[in-house]
Structure formats: structure tokens, C-alpha cells
Scaffold this active site. Structure first.
Site, PDB file in Angstrom:
ATOM      1  N   CYS A 140       6.138  -0.650   7.371  1.00  0.00           N
ATOM      2  CA  CYS A 140       5.725   0.678   6.539  1.00  0.00           C
ATOM      3  C   CYS A 140       6.952   1.188   5.663  1.00  0.00           C
ATOM      4  O   CYS A 140       8.061   1.287   6.185  1.00  0.00           O
ATOM      5  CB  CYS A 140       5.600   1.959   7.567  1.00  0.00           C
ATOM      6  SG  CYS A 140       4.823   3.137   6.629  1.00  0.00           S
ATOM      7  N   LEU A 141       6.797   1.643   4.348  1.00  0.00           N
ATOM      8  CA  LEU A 141       7.737   2.023   3.476  1.00  0.00           C
ATOM      9  C   LEU A 141       8.495   3.315   4.030  1.00  0.00           C
ATOM     10  O   LEU A 141       9.572   3.751   3.730  1.00  0.00           O
ATOM     11  CB  LEU A 141       7.142   2.259   2.034  1.00  0.00           C
ATOM     12  CG  LEU A 141       6.757   0.988   1.247  1.00  0.00           C
ATOM     13  CD1 LEU A 141       6.051   1.211  -0.081  1.00  0.00           C
ATOM     14  CD2 LEU A 141       7.808  -0.007   1.090  1.00  0.00           C
ATOM     15  N   GLN A 161       2.763   9.824   1.623  1.00  0.00           N
ATOM     16  CA  GLN A 161       4.132   9.303   1.820  1.00  0.00           C
ATOM     17  C   GLN A 161       5.090   9.325   0.447  1.00  0.00           C
ATOM     18  O   GLN A 161       6.571   9.336   0.401  1.00  0.00           O
ATOM     19  CB  GLN A 161       3.977   7.633   1.758  1.00  0.00           C
ATOM     20  CG  GLN A 161       3.739   7.154   2.908  1.00  0.00           C
ATOM     21  CD  GLN A 161       3.340   5.707   2.980  1.00  0.00           C
ATOM     22  OE1 GLN A 161       2.353   5.003   2.582  1.00  0.00           O
ATOM     23  NE2 GLN A 161       4.307   4.882   3.327  1.00  0.00           N
ATOM     24  N   HIS A 217      -1.986   7.296   7.559  1.00  0.00           N
ATOM     25  CA  HIS A 217      -1.206   8.147   6.831  1.00  0.00           C
ATOM     26  C   HIS A 217      -1.846   9.387   6.492  1.00  0.00           C
ATOM     27  O   HIS A 217      -1.374  10.320   6.736  1.00  0.00           O
ATOM     28  CB  HIS A 217      -0.670   7.514   5.543  1.00  0.00           C
ATOM     29  CG  HIS A 217       0.927   6.810   5.924  1.00  0.00           C
ATOM     30  ND1 HIS A 217       1.722   7.280   6.621  1.00  0.00           N
ATOM     31  CD2 HIS A 217       0.961   5.431   5.459  1.00  0.00           C
ATOM     32  CE1 HIS A 217       2.804   6.219   6.649  1.00  0.00           C
ATOM     33  NE2 HIS A 217       2.187   5.223   6.210  1.00  0.00           N
ATOM     34  N   HIS A 228      -3.836   1.087   7.408  1.00  0.00           N
ATOM     35  CA  HIS A 228      -2.483   1.852   7.767  1.00  0.00           C
ATOM     36  C   HIS A 228      -2.527   3.092   6.791  1.00  0.00           C
ATOM     37  O   HIS A 228      -2.047   3.967   7.188  1.00  0.00           O
ATOM     38  CB  HIS A 228      -1.793   0.564   7.042  1.00  0.00           C
ATOM     39  CG  HIS A 228      -0.354   1.057   7.281  1.00  0.00           C
ATOM     40  ND1 HIS A 228       0.729   0.873   8.200  1.00  0.00           N
ATOM     41  CD2 HIS A 228       0.446   1.863   6.403  1.00  0.00           C
ATOM     42  CE1 HIS A 228       1.716   1.340   7.828  1.00  0.00           C
ATOM     43  NE2 HIS A 228       1.826   1.940   6.810  1.00  0.00           N
ATOM     44  N   GLU A 229      -3.052   2.931   5.394  1.00  0.00           N
ATOM     45  CA  GLU A 229      -2.743   3.993   4.327  1.00  0.00           C
ATOM     46  C   GLU A 229      -3.641   5.214   4.862  1.00  0.00           C
ATOM     47  O   GLU A 229      -3.277   6.393   4.525  1.00  0.00           O
ATOM     48  CB  GLU A 229      -3.133   3.380   3.022  1.00  0.00           C
ATOM     49  CG  GLU A 229      -2.304   2.220   2.644  1.00  0.00           C
ATOM     50  CD  GLU A 229      -0.650   2.543   2.773  1.00  0.00           C
ATOM     51  OE1 GLU A 229      -0.335   3.754   3.042  1.00  0.00           O
ATOM     52  OE2 GLU A 229      -0.031   1.698   3.033  1.00  0.00           O
ATOM     53  N   GLY A 259       1.027  -1.313   0.135  1.00  0.00           N
ATOM     54  CA  GLY A 259       0.045   0.049   0.092  1.00  0.00           C
ATOM     55  C   GLY A 259       0.764   1.160  -0.061  1.00  0.00           C
ATOM     56  O   GLY A 259       1.906   1.226   0.326  1.00  0.00           O
TER      57      GLY A 259
END
Length: 146
Positions: free
Chosen positions: A88-89, A51, A134, A130-131, A46
Site C-alpha cells: 500500500c502506498l 489516501q 480505504h 483494497h481501494e 491503485g
């Protein structure tokens, strides 16, 4: 298409709240395509627009059915919670255990502005939550806020 730079913690930009998308045009389409290429290249499941440096309520999630684009998403139903590990990226080489809803329903728009609803289960539901966190400036390494 182009690879975008992923914003990494502790950059304070990640704590900013994203704004709703109002224009559904070619610029949005190109941005979504660039996000997809970036997520794929980084090996993510995702990715939220914040991000990659844009304060837009946009995220992508890879599902068993393929890539799902969520523009202006909102959770309209949630059920059962389960604790599990997340990565997480934007917080590389770390993993955190968080409690998330195992089943959610989301109302969103597609890249053309068409409204739709979709159910997500298991890891896909976790990824969407999660996204969406963000988009609200929340990170997994600060679980008191999630």
C-alpha cells in the site's frame, strides 16, 4: 495537473469513512487527473481519494486495459477467495498476506456521472477491493477488519 501528497499510516485520517460523490464537474475531473498523476509517480496500481486527503468515494485502478476511474463504487458480485501479498502506498515498505475475492463485479459511475458495471479478475480484483477498503477506513495492516 499536480502531484498530491499521499497520507501515510499512522495518520488517523486514513481511518475515516469516505462520502459519496454528488457533483460531477470540472473540479472532480481535475482531482481525478491529479490522482492519476500521483499514482503513476508513486508507482502504484491503485489509489483512493482518502489516501490523498479527500473523503470522497473515488478510486483509481490500473488494469491491462488502462486506468479505470471508479466513482461511488459498490461490489455487486464476488466469487472465490485466494490469499496473497498486498502492499500500500499509505503503508510504505510493508507487505501483508490477505484473503481476497479473485473475481468481482462492480457498479460505479464515471467522471461524468454515467453508471457502468465492470468485472475484475485476479490482481485487478484485489486492487479494487483494497481501494474500496480505504473508502471504508480499513487498512491492510489491520487484517481483522478486512
Amino acid at each position: 495537473m499536480a502531484l498530491l501528497e499521499i497520507v501515510k499510516y499512522p495518520d488517523p485520517f486514513l481511518e475515516k469513512v469516505s462520502k459519496p460523490v454528488g457533483e460531477f464537474n470540472e473540479r472532480l475531473h481535475v482531482f481525478l487527473d491529479d490522482m492519476a498523476e500521483t499514482m503513476d509517480y508513486a508507482g502504484g496500481m491503485g489509489l483512493a481519494a482518502v489516501q490523498v486527503g479527500r473523503l470522497m468515494r473515488v478510486c483509481l485502478v490500473m488494469t491491462d486495459d488502462g486506468l479505470v476511474e471508479l466513482v461511488n463504487p459498490e461490489i455487486i458480485f464476488k466469487n472465490r477467495t485466494k490469499k496473497g501479498a498486498e502492499a500500500c502506498l499509505s503503508v510504505p515498505n510493508e507487505s501483508y498476506k490477505l484473503r481476497r475475492h479473485h473475481h468481482i463485479s462492480v457498479r460505479a459511475q464515471d467522471r461524468h456521472g454515467n453508471a457502468f458495471e465492470r468485472d475484475f479478475h485476479g490482481i485487478e480484483a484485489v486492487c479494487v477491493q483494497h481501494e474500496m477498503d480505504h473508502m471504508d477506513g480499513k487498512l491492510i495492516n489491520n487484517p481483522l477488519d478486512i
